[in-house]
Design a protein around this motif. Sequence first.
Motif, PDB file in Angstrom:
ATOM      1  N   UNK A 154      26.840 -17.147 -30.023  1.00  0.00           N
ATOM      2  CA  UNK A 154      26.347 -17.152 -28.668  1.00  0.00           C
ATOM      3  C   UNK A 154      25.860 -18.541 -28.328  1.00  0.00           C
ATOM      4  N   UNK A 155      26.494 -19.127 -27.327  1.00  0.00           N
ATOM      5  CA  UNK A 155      26.062 -20.450 -26.890  1.00  0.00           C
ATOM      6  C   UNK A 155      24.736 -20.383 -26.137  1.00  0.00           C
ATOM      7  N   UNK A 188      21.724 -22.517 -14.996  1.00  0.00           N
ATOM      8  CA  UNK A 188      21.551 -21.640 -13.837  1.00  0.00           C
ATOM      9  C   UNK A 188      20.760 -20.408 -14.237  1.00  0.00           C
ATOM     10  N   UNK A 223      20.319 -16.619 -12.782  1.00  0.00           N
ATOM     11  CA  UNK A 223      20.945 -15.686 -11.863  1.00  0.00           C
ATOM     12  C   UNK A 223      20.188 -14.364 -11.913  1.00  0.00           C
ATOM     13  N   UNK A 278      20.836 -10.278 -11.230  1.00  0.00           N
ATOM     14  CA  UNK A 278      21.840  -9.242 -10.984  1.00  0.00           C
ATOM     15  C   UNK A 278      21.126  -7.936 -10.693  1.00  0.00           C
ATOM     16  N   UNK A 281      19.819 -13.483 -15.663  1.00  0.00           N
ATOM     17  CA  UNK A 281      20.832 -14.065 -16.527  1.00  0.00           C
ATOM     18  C   UNK A 281      20.694 -15.576 -16.529  1.00  0.00           C
ATOM     19  N   UNK A 286      31.675 -22.470 -18.649  1.00  0.00           N
ATOM     20  CA  UNK A 286      30.455 -21.797 -18.212  1.00  0.00           C
ATOM     21  C   UNK A 286      30.128 -20.739 -19.240  1.00  0.00           C
ATOM     22  N   UNK A 330      27.396 -17.666 -20.470  1.00  0.00           N
ATOM     23  CA  UNK A 330      26.376 -16.765 -19.961  1.00  0.00           C
ATOM     24  C   UNK A 330      25.577 -16.166 -21.098  1.00  0.00           C
ATOM     25  N   UNK A 331      24.271 -15.984 -20.850  1.00  0.00           N
ATOM     26  CA  UNK A 331      23.467 -15.175 -21.739  1.00  0.00           C
ATOM     27  C   UNK A 331      23.721 -13.699 -21.461  1.00  0.00           C
ATOM     28  N   UNK A 332      23.195 -12.873 -22.312  1.00  0.00           N
ATOM     29  CA  UNK A 332      23.411 -11.430 -22.171  1.00  0.00           C
ATOM     30  C   UNK A 332      22.481 -10.799 -21.154  1.00  0.00           C
TER      31      UNK A 332
END
Lengths: 113, 108
Positions: B2-3, B33, B35, B37, B86, B96, B98-100
């Motif tokens: 996981x980046x 970023x 975000x 959701x 997120x 790009x 994304x985290x979980x």
Amino acid sequence: EPEVTQTPSHQVTQMGQEVILRCVPISNHLYFYWYRQILGQKVEFLVSFYNNEISEKSEIFDDQFSVERPDGSNFTLKIRSTKLEDSAMYFCASSEDINYGYTFGSGTRLTVV
Amino acid sequence: KNEVEQSPQNLTAQEGEFITINCSYSVGISALHWLQQHPGGGIVSLFMLSSGKKKHGRLIATINIQEKHSSLHITASHPRDSAVYICAVGGLSNQFYFGTGTSLTVIP
């Protein structure tokens, strides 16, 4: 406030069929993106598009996927022969500049049966 | 691998509490970023950061480039803040990651 518009909001398609997901980015934006989110999983990057060509794509974005900006306003994602595992929410996003924030569309939920 | 790693995964808070969500990343980035959701699935961009700190209303985002770490703070939390938050990083090659996500529930 300007919006990114995605249509349809929900699409059901049979396995093997082609689907086209449509996005209308904000009019002065130059950078366009597609992401997907399989139910219960994290959002994944698919592809970025600038100056009428793909600038970056992920491993997910294989030969069955293609993107196009056919008329200067729409930005489409085509899946040629859908598989069950393509079922996901697909998000379009656009940005005025690579150093600016992104605006996301509300997504298209694709269900492949 | 996981980046982008977020913590906590789930968070429940009482209305009015101060909330912190953390994000660590392992890749070189052009920007980070945050975000939001909503339960219906729509994604809203809250912040884009490449350095320092940004504030918007009750939300504050900070980033430490040297430590490859960012935090999102919510002051005076409210039930309408309940959502998945997120963290996403724009890599140097226009990729790009994304985290979980952190699922936040604010109880009245």
